[in-house]
Design a protein around this motif. Structure first.
Motif, PDB file in Angstrom:
ATOM      1  N   ALA A  54       0.854  -1.191   0.000  1.00  0.00           N
ATOM      2  CA  ALA A  54       0.000   0.000   0.000  1.00  0.00           C
ATOM      3  C   ALA A  54       0.889   1.240   0.000  1.00  0.00           C
ATOM      4  N   ALA A  88      -2.468   1.139  -7.671  1.00  0.00           N
ATOM      5  CA  ALA A  88      -3.177   1.119  -6.389  1.00  0.00           C
ATOM      6  C   ALA A  88      -4.277   2.166  -6.389  1.00  0.00           C
ATOM      7  N   THR A 109      -4.360   0.868  -1.852  1.00  0.00           N
ATOM      8  CA  THR A 109      -3.962  -0.529  -1.736  1.00  0.00           C
ATOM      9  C   THR A 109      -3.563  -1.077  -3.101  1.00  0.00           C
TER      10      THR A 109
END
Length: 147
Positions: A54, A88, A109
């Motif tokens: 992340a 992400a 994430t």
């Protein structure tokens, strides 16, 4: 198409389609509540989390007081080894809309590959709606990801 990619495509389509919507007649300015406003600024550095699973990005936001709805999303993209791309997404609802600048930390994430320290590209998209108007803002740029 994965649900994250569908979300990203829907988000881009929504931002492209809505810039500013207002339903007040021209002569009714005094009766209309204050227009929605939003300012977004992405920091130049991001923080890697969980060995690259992340990325947390500080983002400065200022939005009009009394907003009925507000949200902010980010997409982080980084070229990985072998020419592949790490991607992400992160999302936040209910921004602190009181007319002043706030720093919020938004965590994205990883959806494909892990991220590494180095250069990445971030796109932040935000939206604020008041009684009769919505405004969307998009900011993008290069950032440095750090451990």
């Amino acid at each position: 198409m994965t649900s994250q990619r569908r979300f990203g495509a829907t988000l881009v389509a929504a931002v492209a389609g809505i810039v500013l919507v207002t339903g007040a007649p021209a002569g009714a300015a005094a009766a209309v509540p204050a227009a929605a406003s939003l300012a977004v600024q992405v920091a130049t550095d991001g923080q890697l989390r969980a060995r690259g699973a992340a990325v947390t990005m500080p983002i400065e936001v200022a939005c009009s007081e009394g907003a009925a709805t507000s949200w902010l999303s980010i997409e982080v993209i980084q070229r990985a080894h072998g020419g592949e791309v790490a991607r992400a997404y992160g999302y936040m609802e209910r921004l602190p809309c009181d007319g002043t600048m706030h720093t919020v930390e938004l965590t994205a994430t990883a959806q494909t590959l892990a991220f590494h320290a180095g250069e990445a590209y971030v796109t932040a998209v935000g939206s604020v709606c008041a009684a009769d108007a919505c405004v969307n803002v998009q900011k993008a740029g290069e950032v440095q990801l750090r451990r």
